[in-house]
Design an enzyme around this catalytic site. Structure first.
Site, mmCIF file in Angstrom:
data_model
loop_
_atom_site.group_PDB
_atom_site.id
_atom_site.type_symbol
_atom_site.label_atom_id
_atom_site.label_comp_id
_atom_site.label_asym_id
_atom_site.label_seq_id
_atom_site.Cartn_x
_atom_site.Cartn_y
_atom_site.Cartn_z
ATOM 1 N N HIS A 153 2.175 -1.676 -3.673
ATOM 2 C CA HIS A 153 2.755 -2.730 -4.529
ATOM 3 C C HIS A 153 2.438 -2.477 -6.000
ATOM 4 O O HIS A 153 2.394 -3.423 -6.785
ATOM 5 C CB HIS A 153 2.248 -4.125 -4.133
ATOM 6 C CG HIS A 153 2.291 -4.403 -2.658
ATOM 7 N ND1 HIS A 153 3.356 -5.001 -2.029
ATOM 8 C CD2 HIS A 153 1.397 -4.106 -1.669
ATOM 9 C CE1 HIS A 153 3.104 -5.095 -0.737
ATOM 10 N NE2 HIS A 153 1.926 -4.551 -0.483
ATOM 11 N N SER A 274 10.491 9.421 -31.772
ATOM 12 C CA SER A 274 11.427 8.364 -32.158
ATOM 13 C C SER A 274 11.792 8.576 -33.620
ATOM 14 O O SER A 274 10.952 8.980 -34.420
ATOM 15 C CB SER A 274 10.759 6.997 -31.980
ATOM 16 O OG SER A 274 11.410 6.037 -32.783
ATOM 17 N N LYS A 280 5.641 7.406 -31.615
ATOM 18 C CA LYS A 280 6.190 7.489 -30.268
ATOM 19 C C LYS A 280 6.219 8.912 -29.703
ATOM 20 O O LYS A 280 6.440 9.881 -30.421
ATOM 21 C CB LYS A 280 7.628 6.934 -30.230
ATOM 22 C CG LYS A 280 7.732 5.432 -30.326
ATOM 23 C CD LYS A 280 7.050 4.673 -29.199
ATOM 24 C CE LYS A 280 7.868 4.639 -27.933
ATOM 25 N NZ LYS A 280 9.054 3.810 -28.015
ATOM 26 N N GLU A 287 12.751 10.435 -17.651
ATOM 27 C CA GLU A 287 13.755 9.368 -17.559
ATOM 28 C C GLU A 287 15.126 9.930 -17.178
ATOM 29 O O GLU A 287 15.883 9.307 -16.431
ATOM 30 C CB GLU A 287 13.846 8.619 -18.880
ATOM 31 C CG GLU A 287 12.586 7.813 -19.175
ATOM 32 C CD GLU A 287 12.580 7.299 -20.605
ATOM 33 O OE1 GLU A 287 12.866 6.124 -20.801
ATOM 34 O OE2 GLU A 287 12.300 8.086 -21.532
#
Ligand code: ARG
Length: 458
Positions: A153, A274, A280, A287
């Site tokens: 979980h 970024s 960043k 992704e």
């Protein structure tokens, strides 16, 4: 190609909707290989005379050299790769070229070409997955004893080792390779010579062409042969399952790279910055692997829908079989390469992993198991006693191992100081020696076996 029956040519729109050459040009190598095997067989069987066979074969070889050097010329008037090659052959060798299409049809031709292409695609994926497995083994070996939290979980459950976690990924890839291998076995029968749908009256030798093209033998039913696209669907379904695995791994990279976790530091080579936030470092490659899996599953659904409800034998709908397979293959090959690169180059952060494993009372099960083993307490009761200890530790803001013995004994008098031997994350992990468990010696055994199996397969 069918001028005898028709007074007028197709409209521009008909030509456009009918043309597959914009995408099936990818099949040129397979198409030429199939034609060379076919004409050699026609010669051996005395169906085409030796001079014509030699001229056709030399012409096909020349076309192959030309396409390899300059690419395939795309003329929508020539519809597909089969007609593109044949019309070029006619330019090169004259009327003899017209004998190549004896005892075959584009229906068995395209089925053969596409099988050959998918077979190469499977072999390429398999090589990519084998390289990925080697990368996983190397990192798993390095981190066979590196403690990290195991989750259920996404809550800290029990400590495991990073090597164990990476070997879980290895098992997923092992199944993927076996699925592709199954698909390859079923694929490897040759439809060439099934002709349009009913077979042919010429005395062809289908065993010879099958063998020449590396198939295990000819297919056994001509109707099925020209209408079967199971091999493409097998590929897409295997690719989808593999992509789902890669997506789940990618998701873990995304989570691990997030600052509150900080389990990994992604290398520059597999992250992006970024344009507005200078601090960043984004896990874009992970992704995109996660994103691509959705597109690959979409390709599988696309061909499933194309094939649904088609009567025997060939229907033109089936021309739409190729774009989803080509697209899925490109996406999958890139995803495997990206995951391999990330696994090879990521810097794992053992301190962060250990700290996370030490939180969340991850050794509570070890306390309960100790009560069962040393105190002869039934597990359900031990679970309850341990729950009270966790509650106390939580209220005190300390780890289980930091509770004083007296406090534990106040909960249950059967607890003695030997219990502290099982409450550390290292002791917990080391104790899980069951087959396939997370104990470092177990993990190392599994790695050694996996390495031997990979070596034997290579
Ligand atoms: N371009 C076609 C395809 O990819 C080749 C087969 C054409 N056959 C036919 N009966 N029109 O499916």
């Amino acid at each position: 190609m069918w001028g005898g029956r028709f007074a007028e040519g197709p409209s521009a729109i008909m030509r456009e909707i009918n043309a597959s050459i914009p995408f099936d040009q990818k099949l040129w190598k397979q198409d030429i290989a199939g034609s060379r095997a076919h004409v050699a067989m026609l010669g051996k069987q005395g169906i085409v005379d030796a001079d014509d066979v030699a001229a056709i074969d030399a012409g096909l070889a020349r076309i192959a050299d030309d396409y390899a050097a300059n690419g395939v010329p795309v003329d929508p008037a020539l519809e597909d790769i089969h007609m593109t090659v044949e019309s070029r052959l006619a330019e090169l060798v004259g009327p003899a070229a017209g004998r190549l299409h004896t005892a075959r049809s584009r229906n068995d031709q395209v089925a053969t070409d596409f099988r050959l292409w998918v077979r190469d695609a499977i072999d390429a994926v398999d090589a990519g997955l084998a390289a990925f497995q080697h990368a996983l083994l190397a990192r798993a070996e390095e981190h066979a004893a590196t403690i990290m939290p195991g989750f259920t979980h996404l809550q800290v459950a029990q400590p495991v080792t990073l090597g164990h976690h990476l070997m879980a990924w290895f098992e997923m890839v092992r199944r993927d390779r076996s699925r592709f291998a199954d698909a390859r076995t079923r694929l490897n029968r040759c439809p060439l010579g099934s002709a349009a749908l009913a077979g042919t009256g010429f005395a062809i030798d289908r065993h010879a062409t099958a063998k020449a093209l590396g198939f295990d033998g000819p297919t056994d039913n001509s109707l099925d042969s020209v209408s079967d696209r199971d091999f493409a669907l097998d590929y897409l379904m295997s690719a989808t399952q593999c992509a789902l695995h890669l997506s789940r791994m990618a998701e873990e990279f995304v989570i691990w790279a997030s600052q509150p976790y900080g389990f990994v530091s992604l290398p520059d080579a597999y992250s992006t910055g970024s344009s507005i936030m200078p601090q960043k470092r984004n896990p874009d490659a992970a992704e995109l692997v996660r994103g691509h899996s959705g597109r690959i599953a979409g390709c599988m659904v696309a061909l499933t829908m194309t094939m649904k409800g088609l009567p025997l034998a060939y229907s033109k709908d089936m021309q739409d079989d190729k774009p989803p397979v080509f697209e899925a293959h490109d996406l999958l090959a890139l995803s495997i390469a990206a995951m391999t690169g990330m696994v090879e180059t990521t810097r794992f952060v053992p301190e962060r992993m250990r700290a996370a494993a030490e939180g969340g009372f991850s050794t509570a099960t070890d306390l309960a198991d100790w009560l069962v083993r040393e105190g002869n307490v039934p597990f359900r009761e031990a679970h309850h006693i341990t729950g009270r200890a966790v509650k106390l530790a939580e209220n005190e803001g300390v780890a289980l191992a930091a509770l004083p013995l007296e406090a534990l004994q106040a909960i249950d008098a059967r607890i003695d100081d030997r219990v502290f031997g099982v409450l550390t994350v290292d002791a917990s992990v080391a104790s899980r020696r069951s087959h396939g468990g997370t104990a470092p010696d177990q993990v190392r055994t599994r790695i050694a076996e996996a390495r031997a199996a990979l070596g034997a397969a290579a």
